[in-house]
Design an enzyme around this catalytic site. Structure first.
Site, short mmCIF file in Angstrom:
data_model
loop_
_atom_site.label_atom_id
_atom_site.label_comp_id
_atom_site.label_asym_id
_atom_site.label_seq_id
_atom_site.Cartn_x
_atom_site.Cartn_y
_atom_site.Cartn_z
N LYS A 212 -22.61 61.95 -24.31
CA LYS A 212 -21.16 62.15 -24.34
C LYS A 212 -20.74 63.29 -23.39
CE LYS A 212 -16.91 62.42 -25.53
NZ LYS A 212 -15.91 61.38 -25.41
N CYS A 266 -10.63 66.75 -23.43
CA CYS A 266 -12.04 66.34 -23.37
C CYS A 266 -12.68 66.81 -22.08
CB CYS A 266 -12.13 64.81 -23.44
SG CYS A 266 -11.17 64.16 -24.80
N1 SAJ Z 1 -7.77 62.94 -13.17
C1 SAJ Z 1 -7.66 63.31 -11.83
N2 SAJ Z 1 -8.13 62.43 -10.87
C2 SAJ Z 1 -8.69 61.24 -11.20
C3 SAJ Z 1 -8.81 60.88 -12.57
C4 SAJ Z 1 -8.34 61.76 -13.54
O1 SAJ Z 1 -7.16 64.37 -11.49
O2 SAJ Z 1 -9.07 60.52 -10.27
C5 SAJ Z 1 -7.27 63.87 -14.21
C6 SAJ Z 1 -6.15 63.28 -15.06
O3 SAJ Z 1 -4.90 63.41 -14.44
C7 SAJ Z 1 -6.26 64.13 -16.31
C8 SAJ Z 1 -7.77 64.38 -16.43
O4 SAJ Z 1 -8.29 64.11 -15.14
O5 SAJ Z 1 -5.60 65.38 -16.17
C9 SAJ Z 1 -8.47 63.54 -17.47
O6 SAJ Z 1 -7.99 62.23 -17.46
P1 SAJ Z 1 -8.92 60.94 -17.61
O7 SAJ Z 1 -8.06 59.73 -17.58
O8 SAJ Z 1 -10.02 60.99 -16.62
O9 SAJ Z 1 -9.65 61.12 -19.02
P2 SAJ Z 1 -9.16 61.44 -20.54
O10 SAJ Z 1 -9.29 62.90 -20.77
O11 SAJ Z 1 -7.88 60.80 -20.88
O12 SAJ Z 1 -10.34 60.66 -21.34
C10 SAJ Z 1 -11.71 60.98 -21.06
C11 SAJ Z 1 -12.48 59.66 -20.80
N3 SAJ Z 1 -13.79 59.96 -20.26
C12 SAJ Z 1 -14.25 59.36 -19.15
O13 SAJ Z 1 -13.59 58.58 -18.50
C13 SAJ Z 1 -15.64 59.72 -18.72
C14 SAJ Z 1 -12.60 58.89 -22.12
O14 SAJ Z 1 -13.41 57.72 -21.93
C15 SAJ Z 1 -13.22 59.79 -23.20
O15 SAJ Z 1 -13.33 59.10 -24.44
C16 SAJ Z 1 -12.29 60.97 -23.40
O16 SAJ Z 1 -12.25 61.70 -22.16
C17 SAJ Z 1 -12.83 61.83 -24.53
O17 SAJ Z 1 -12.28 61.75 -25.65
O18 SAJ Z 1 -13.85 62.50 -24.34
#
Ligand code: SAJ
Length: 420
Positions: A212, A266
């Site tokens: 995780k 997360c």
């Molecule tokens: N972000 C960027 N650039 C990108 C992708 C995301 O700047 O190319 C930023 C987003 O704007 C945001 C942050 O990253 O601020 C996180 O967003 P996210 O969509 O990547 O993830 P979360 O936090 O909504 O959910 C993550 C997911 N983990 C992964 O994709 C590895 C989800 O599957 C997990 O279950 C969740 O964390 C968790 O609960 O741990």
């Protein structure tokens, strides 16, 4: 023993959807939470969090008599612990909620029960939970004492659902199952197979815990790479979005998108759990966190430079200038403002700017406390019509849909490359 009664401890973004998923398969589910408001809301068939389609599933489950909520734990065949694991000031994981949950269920544990930890946790947390349970219940045996013969089975099974798509990913994603023994894993797989369409992939508890943390650190490091590129490109006068689009045409390159920083509860937290346990080895993971945490401050400097240009060109005084921040949420098309870099930047702008700061956030109806009184919540049209400087912080769909012609401002800080 099959599972008839299931108890989910912690009714937040993960616990409530999980409880509802079991209840929708006609299991008797009791959700436990220390928050009386959450418990009352759920018992009315309503929800206290925002997640698409969760409201319908909870309403049907409560009305059908399959789901109820309580502030006190009850006897059950299986327990899932899904409470928060934040970090403390020094980035050390705070296991106080997990400890409290383990100690709350210990008195009602019966022989044959299965206990699963779902909360994101440092390596070794599942063994720690089993130790807390054993301490409270010397009359029962646990895997660390009796192995396969234990009265109580214990496993770690991390959730991996994406906020905004929880109800789909909860059912479809594969599940990593980390039992303290093979029997623990087999029973945990049997439990999730009640609603799971994805596959249960079995390992031990320490590998599952690390898995995780690894998934979210992988994403953090990759976003940090994109954010670092955005800084380099700004210095070199190169459009970072065009650059990434071109580089991603290579068959083995897949760069993520830069932004105002990394938010949510997360990805900006979990990598620190690895750093805390492995400070000497986790150099890249720590640096990625620092790069992403530093991005809002870099954006703020861009805002200051853009405002300085605007003042010099327009001859206006700073107090006469209006800055409009587009977006507050931590990612597009959600209303969740927690741990949001956009919020952090909007706050910095409002505190620094002598004139009016406008905020556009189509997913909320009133400004959060931290901004109320300092900013004004306005519509897209109002901001475009009256602001001198535009700061794009979140790529919400309505912002992407704005016609380029409607953006007459030449002073723009665009952290998502929407108005390039
Ligand atoms: N972000 C960027 N650039 C990108 C992708 C995301 O700047 O190319 C930023 C987003 O704007 C945001 C942050 O990253 O601020 C996180 O967003 P996210 O969509 O990547 O993830 P979360 O936090 O909504 O959910 C993550 C997911 N983990 C992964 O994709 C590895 C989800 O599957 C997990 O279950 C969740 O964390 C968790 O609960 O741990």
């Amino acid at each position: 023993m099959s599972f008839t009664t299931i108890s989910v401890v912690g009714l937040g973004y993960i616990g409530l959807p999980t409880a509802a998923a079991f209840a929708s398969r006609q299991k008797q589910v009791v959700g436990v939470d220390i928050n009386q408001h959450a418990v009352d809301t759920i018992n009315r068939g309503e929800i206290h969090i925002v997640e698409p389609d969760l409201d319908k599933v909870v309403k049907t489950a409560v009305e059908g008599g399959f789901l109820k909520a309580s502030t006190t734990p009850v006897e059950a065949d299986a327990y899932l612990i899904a409470v928060p694991t934040p970090f403390k000031g020094d980035h050390e994981p705070d296991m106080a909620y997990v400890e409290a949950a383990a100690k709350a269920i210990a008195p009602v544990l019966k022989r044959g029960a299965l206990v699963i930890l779902e909360s994101t946790s440092p390596v070794g947390a599942t063994e720690q939970v089993a130790a807390w349970l054993a301490e409270s219940r010397p009359d029962l045996t646990f895997p660390q004492q009796a192995g396969e013969q234990a009265d109580i089975n214990v496993a770690y099974c991390p959730e991996r659902v994406l906020p905004g798509q929880v109800m789909v990913e909860l059912i479809k994603n594969d599940r990593v199952i980390g039992g303290m023994t093979p029997v623990c894993s087999a029973r945990a797989s049997e439990l999730y197979n009640i609603f799971l369409e994805g596959e249960c992939v079995v390992t031990n508890s320490r590998t599952a815990e690390m898995c995780k943390l690894t998934e979210n650190s992988f994403r953090d490091v990759n976003i940090a790479f994109a954010n670092e590129l955005s800084l380099i490109c700004a210095d070199q006068g190169i459009n970072v979005w065009e650059l990434i689009r071109l580089a991603n045409r290579h068959p083995r390159v897949n760069i993520l998108q830069p932004g105002p920083g990394v938010g949510g509860h997360c990805i900006a937290v979990d990598p620190w759990f690895i750093v805390a346990q492995n400070p000497d080895q986790a150099r890249l993971i720590r640096t990625a966190r620092e790069v992403n945490d530093g991005k809002p401050h870099w954006v703020m400097n861009q805002v200051k430079a853009t405002v300085a240009d605007c003042l010099a060109q327009s001859g206006k005084r700073a107090s006469e200038l209006k800055i409009a921040c587009f977006g507050l949420a931590f990612k597009p098309n959600i209303d969740d403002l927690r741990e949001s870099p956009a919020m952090e930047i909007a706050q910095m702008v409002a505190q620094w700017h002598a004139g009016e700061t406008l905020v556009v956030e189509p997913n909320i109806h009133s400004l959060p406390k931290a901004l109320a009184g300092h900013c004004q919540l306005v519509t897209i049209d109002e901001a475009l019509a009256t602001a001198d400087v535009l700061v794009l912080l979140v790529d919400h769909s309505p912002f992407r849909a704005i016609d380029g012609e409607a953006v007459r401002q030449q002073y723009i800080v665009d952290t998502k490359g929407v108005w390039r």
